[in-house]
Design a protein around this motif. Structure first.
Motif, short mmCIF file in Angstrom:
data_model
loop_
_atom_site.label_atom_id
_atom_site.label_comp_id
_atom_site.label_asym_id
_atom_site.label_seq_id
_atom_site.Cartn_x
_atom_site.Cartn_y
_atom_site.Cartn_z
N VAL A 217 0.81 -1.22 0.00
CA VAL A 217 0.00 0.00 0.00
C VAL A 217 0.85 1.27 0.00
O VAL A 217 0.44 2.31 -0.52
N MET A 218 2.06 1.23 0.54
CA MET A 218 2.89 2.43 0.60
C MET A 218 3.31 2.89 -0.79
O MET A 218 3.55 4.08 -1.00
N LEU A 219 3.41 1.98 -1.73
CA LEU A 219 3.76 2.33 -3.10
C LEU A 219 2.53 2.44 -3.99
O LEU A 219 2.53 3.20 -4.95
N ALA A 220 1.49 1.67 -3.68
CA ALA A 220 0.28 1.71 -4.49
C ALA A 220 -0.60 2.91 -4.14
O ALA A 220 -1.24 3.49 -5.02
N GLN A 221 -0.63 3.27 -2.84
CA GLN A 221 -1.47 4.39 -2.37
C GLN A 221 -0.69 5.25 -1.36
O GLN A 221 -1.08 5.36 -0.20
N PRO A 222 0.41 5.85 -1.79
CA PRO A 222 1.26 6.56 -0.82
C PRO A 222 0.59 7.75 -0.16
O PRO A 222 0.87 8.04 1.02
N LYS A 223 -0.29 8.44 -0.85
CA LYS A 223 -0.94 9.60 -0.23
C LYS A 223 -1.86 9.16 0.91
O LYS A 223 -1.89 9.81 1.97
N ALA A 224 -2.59 8.06 0.73
CA ALA A 224 -3.45 7.56 1.80
C ALA A 224 -2.62 7.18 3.02
O ALA A 224 -3.03 7.44 4.17
N VAL A 225 -1.47 6.58 2.78
CA VAL A 225 -0.58 6.20 3.89
C VAL A 225 -0.03 7.44 4.58
O VAL A 225 -0.05 7.54 5.82
N ALA A 226 0.46 8.39 3.80
CA ALA A 226 1.01 9.61 4.39
C ALA A 226 -0.04 10.36 5.18
O ALA A 226 0.24 10.88 6.27
N ASP A 227 -1.26 10.41 4.67
CA ASP A 227 -2.33 11.13 5.37
C ASP A 227 -2.65 10.46 6.72
O ASP A 227 -2.92 11.15 7.71
N LEU A 228 -2.65 9.13 6.75
CA LEU A 228 -2.92 8.44 8.01
C LEU A 228 -1.80 8.70 9.02
O LEU A 228 -2.07 8.93 10.21
N ILE A 229 -0.58 8.68 8.56
CA ILE A 229 0.55 8.96 9.45
C ILE A 229 0.46 10.40 9.98
O ILE A 229 0.69 10.66 11.16
N ARG A 230 0.08 11.32 9.10
CA ARG A 230 -0.10 12.71 9.55
C ARG A 230 -1.16 12.80 10.64
O ARG A 230 -1.01 13.52 11.63
N GLU A 231 -2.26 12.07 10.46
CA GLU A 231 -3.32 12.06 11.47
C GLU A 231 -2.78 11.56 12.81
O GLU A 231 -3.07 12.15 13.87
N ALA A 232 -2.00 10.50 12.76
CA ALA A 232 -1.44 9.94 13.99
C ALA A 232 -0.42 10.89 14.61
O ALA A 232 -0.34 11.00 15.85
N VAL A 233 0.37 11.55 13.79
CA VAL A 233 1.33 12.53 14.30
C VAL A 233 0.61 13.66 15.03
O VAL A 233 0.99 14.05 16.15
N ARG A 234 -0.44 14.18 14.42
CA ARG A 234 -1.19 15.26 15.07
C ARG A 234 -1.76 14.82 16.42
O ARG A 234 -1.72 15.56 17.40
#
Length: 238
Positions: A217-234
């Motif tokens: 998923v990190m290569l197939a849908q990187p934006k979805a992964v990055a957005d989830l990580i951003r949510e967790a960071v916040r």
């Protein structure tokens, strides 16, 4: 003063640190500190101890992100004191005392079951171990559908295997019991049955989301992964 966690990205089996190559620029662009260690993939206990050692050397809070088998690793390593949250990407969220094989065995096999290849590797002072790979011809469809075909072919012949013994090791702890956690289900996953992901996440009481993606998923849908990580960071920034 707020303390933003360092994001530690933990890869799984049949992949390596480069599997996060499309996500890392997104996080660095946000000004986040990112560490992407190479997991030995030799044993659940040993790999978790290695990641825990990386975490202990980071000053300040850490957000652990685990893909696939890396989810099992962060389940154990995540008990480190400075870990403030866990993110699972198409991953195994083991219960304390549970193995990968036991969790998978609750559900029908995925297409991966018929695409595995086994090869011996030497173990000093003991019998040879067994490395597990995905058949290179099946890899793009079973593991990396939606990834650029040329890249998928490269990944297929540069896999980081997982020692077969890791499938039977039981997690001695489950960090999600005490740490806030997020889980991303790859709903088109042909490597891990998506119901394995859903079950583990729901059992752990995680914040769960789904994306139409293959296992990588990190290569197939990187934006979805990055957005989830951003949510967790916040959520974990003190």
């Amino acid at each position: 003063m707020s303390r933003t966690p360092t994001v530690v990205l933990v890869h799984g089996a049949f992949a390596d640190s480069a599997s996060f190559a499309a996500v890392v620029p997104e996080l660095l662009g946000d000004g986040l500190d990112v560490v992407v260690p190479a997991v030995p993939n030799r044993s659940l206990i040993g790999d978790s101890a290695y990641i825990a050692s990386v975490v202990r050397q980071i000053e300040g809070p850490v957000l652990l992100v685990g893909h696939s088998y890396g989810g099992a690793v962060i389940t154990v390593a995540g008990v480190e004191e400075n870990v403030v949250g866990l993110v699972y990407l198409a991953g195994y969220a083991l219960e304390e005392g549970e193995s990968l094989g036991e969790l998978q065995g609750r559900f029908p096999d995925s297409d991966l079951a018929t695409a595995l290849v086994y090869r011996p590797y030497p173990v000093e002072g003991a019998e040879d171990g067994t490395d597990v790979y995905v058949d290179a011809a099946a890899f793009p469809a079973v593991f990396a559908e939606g990834v650029d075909p040329d890249l998928a072919r490269v990944l297929a012949v540069s896999q980081r295997p997982l020692a077969g013994a890791a499938f039977g090791e039981k997690a001695p702890v489950a960090a999600w019991k005490a740490k806030p956690s997020w889980g991303l289900v790859s709903s088109a996953d042909r490597t891990i049955n998506p119901d394995v992901e859903r079950f583990g996440y729901t059992r752990a009481g995680m914040t769960v989301s789904e994306v139409d993606s293959s296992h990588l998923v990190m290569l197939a849908q990187p934006k979805a992964v990055a957005d989830l990580i951003r949510e967790a960071v916040r959520a974990t920034t003190a």
